[in-house]
Design a protein around this motif. Structure first.
Motif, PDB file in Angstrom:
ATOM      1  N   ALA A   1      -5.035  -4.601  -2.196  1.00 29.45           N
ATOM      2  CA  ALA A   1      -5.032  -3.571  -1.159  1.00 29.45           C
ATOM      3  C   ALA A   1      -5.224  -2.197  -1.765  1.00 29.45           C
ATOM      4  CB  ALA A   1      -3.725  -3.626  -0.370  1.00 29.45           C
ATOM      5  N   SER A   2      -4.613  -1.959  -2.919  1.00 29.67           N
ATOM      6  CA  SER A   2      -4.736  -0.664  -3.584  1.00 29.67           C
ATOM      7  C   SER A   2      -6.172  -0.409  -4.002  1.00 29.67           C
ATOM      8  CB  SER A   2      -3.822  -0.621  -4.818  1.00 29.67           C
ATOM      9  OG  SER A   2      -3.940   0.613  -5.486  1.00 29.67           O
ATOM     10  N   ALA A   3      -6.847  -1.440  -4.494  1.00 26.75           N
ATOM     11  CA  ALA A   3      -8.225  -1.285  -4.951  1.00 26.75           C
ATOM     12  C   ALA A   3      -9.201  -1.154  -3.785  1.00 26.75           C
ATOM     13  CB  ALA A   3      -8.614  -2.479  -5.819  1.00 26.75           C
TER      14      ALA A   3
ATOM     15  N   MET B   1       3.450  -5.003   0.862  1.00 23.11           N
ATOM     16  CA  MET B   1       4.478  -5.463  -0.066  1.00 23.11           C
ATOM     17  C   MET B   1       5.357  -6.551   0.536  1.00 23.11           C
ATOM     18  SD  MET B   1       5.622  -1.817  -1.765  1.00 23.11           S
ATOM     19  CE  MET B   1       6.729  -2.588  -2.947  1.00 23.11           C
ATOM     20  N   GLN B   2       5.486  -6.565   1.866  1.00 24.17           N
ATOM     21  CA  GLN B   2       6.333  -7.530   2.563  1.00 24.17           C
ATOM     22  C   GLN B   2       7.811  -7.383   2.201  1.00 24.17           C
ATOM     23  OE1 GLN B   2       5.116  -9.910   4.953  1.00 24.17           O
ATOM     24  NE2 GLN B   2       3.413  -8.489   4.779  1.00 24.17           N
TER      25      GLN B   2
ATOM     26  N   TYR C   1       4.485  -9.244  -5.153  1.00 21.94           N
ATOM     27  CA  TYR C   1       3.590  -8.433  -4.321  1.00 21.94           C
ATOM     28  C   TYR C   1       2.154  -8.944  -4.463  1.00 21.94           C
ATOM     29  CZ  TYR C   1       7.492  -5.167  -5.234  1.00 21.94           C
ATOM     30  OH  TYR C   1       8.719  -4.589  -5.402  1.00 21.94           O
ATOM     31  N   PRO C   2       1.855 -10.160  -4.054  1.00 28.68           N
ATOM     32  CA  PRO C   2       0.533 -10.729  -4.321  1.00 28.68           C
ATOM     33  C   PRO C   2      -0.624  -9.950  -3.706  1.00 28.68           C
ATOM     34  CG  PRO C   2       1.748 -12.096  -2.763  1.00 28.68           C
ATOM     35  CD  PRO C   2       2.726 -11.105  -3.330  1.00 28.68           C
ATOM     36  N   GLY C   3      -0.389  -9.224  -2.613  1.00 27.09           N
ATOM     37  CA  GLY C   3      -1.489  -8.497  -1.981  1.00 27.09           C
ATOM     38  C   GLY C   3      -1.588  -7.039  -2.352  1.00 27.09           C
TER      39      GLY C   3
END
Length: 226
Positions: free
Chosen positions: A205-207, A114-115, A199-201
Motif C-alpha cells: 500500500a505504501s508503494a 495495518m488491521q 502487516y502483510p499489506g
C-alpha cells in the motif's frame, strides 16, 4: 571521534559520515555543551522532517538517515535513525530504542492497511548526555501536533522525551504496549520480518499510493467533530 565506540561509529543506515548528515549536524548542533547541542539537533529533526507513515521503504537505502534528510520526511524509525546519525556526526554518542505502541493518531487508510492500531517497532533515539542515556522521540513535527491538538514532545537533555498518554483534550493518544530494547545499529532484518508477519499489506500500500497523512488525518478529524 572514537571510531571504536559503537555509539559514535557510522553504520549502513546510521550513516553519520554521509556529507548530508555532517552538513545537517554542522548547521544545527549549536550550543555550549553536548546537552544543548543534542536539544538543538532534536528540534531540528523533529520539525525539519515531516512525519509520514504512508511512505515506508524497508530497504537499506530507504531507512538511511541521509535518505530521510534528503526527503525531508520520514516515519518514526527513519526520524530516530536520522537523529542518531546527526548526533554521532556531532560527537554525541547515540543508539536506537524501540517499543510497540498503540497509536491513537491514525487514519482510516492506515487502520485499514495495518488491521490494528498497534505499531510494532516504534523507534526513538537514546543520547548519552551527562553520564546517562536520555530518550528522545522526534517523530511528530510541531505543525502536525498543532493541527491535531497534541502536546508536542519537548526534550531538555535531562528528562526522557516519550509520547504523552493523552492529547490536549484528554483523549487517548499513545500507549506503550511492550519494550523491545536498545540497539547500537538499526535491526532492519527483525523489523522487516515483523512487518511482513503482522502487516502483510502495508508495504504494498505504501508503494502503490503515497497519499498525504496530515491531510487525511485533518479531514477525518473535521468529519468527526462536525
Amino acid at each position: 571521534m572514537n571510531a571504536h565506540n559503537p555509539h559514535l561509529a557510522a553504520t549502513p543506515c546510521i550513516d553519520s559520515g554521509h556529507p548530508a548528515v555532517i552538513a545537517f549536524a554542522s548547521t544545527h548542533a549549536q550550543g555550549n555543551n553536548d546537552r544543548e547541542r543534542a536539544v538543538a539537533l532534536y528540534l531540528a529533526v523533529r520539525d525539519g522532517l515531516r512525519y509520514d507513515p504512508y511512505r515506508i521503504d524497508l530497504s537499506e537505502h530507504g531507512m538511511r538517515a541521509s535518505t530521510a534528510l534528503s526527503q525531508g520526511s520520514g516515519w518514526c524509525v527513519p526520524k530516530a535513525v536520522a537523529l542518531a546519525a546527526v548526533a554521532r556526526a556531532a560527537g554525541i554518542p547515540a543508539r536506537l530504542g524501540f517499543a510497540d505502541v498503540r497509536n491513537h493518531l491514525s487514519t482510516e487508510r492506515l487502520r485499514r492497511t495495518m488491521q490494528t492500531d498497534v505499531f510494532a517497532w516504534h523507534g526513538y533515539t537514546e543520547l548519552w548526555i551527562d553520564g546517562g542515556w536520555r530518550k528522545a522521540t522526534p517523530a511528530f513535527n510541531l505543525s502536525l501536533c498543532e493541527k491535531f491538538g497534541l502536546l508536542p514532545l519537548e526534550f531538555d537533555g535531562v528528562q526522557d522525551s516519550l509520547y504523552h498518554p493523552f492529547d490536549r483534550a484528554g483523549q487517548r493518544h499513545m500507549e506503550y504496549v511492550a519494550e523491545r530494547g536498545s540497539f547500537d545499529d538499526l535491526p532492519l532484518g527483525e523489523i522487516t520480518a515483523t512487518f511482513a508477519a503482522i502487516y502483510p499489506g502495508l508495504l504494498a500500500a505504501s508503494a502503490a499510493t503515497p497519499g498525504d497523512f496530515a491531510a487525511d488525518a485533518a479531514r477525518e478529524a473535521g468529519s468527526a467533530s462536525a
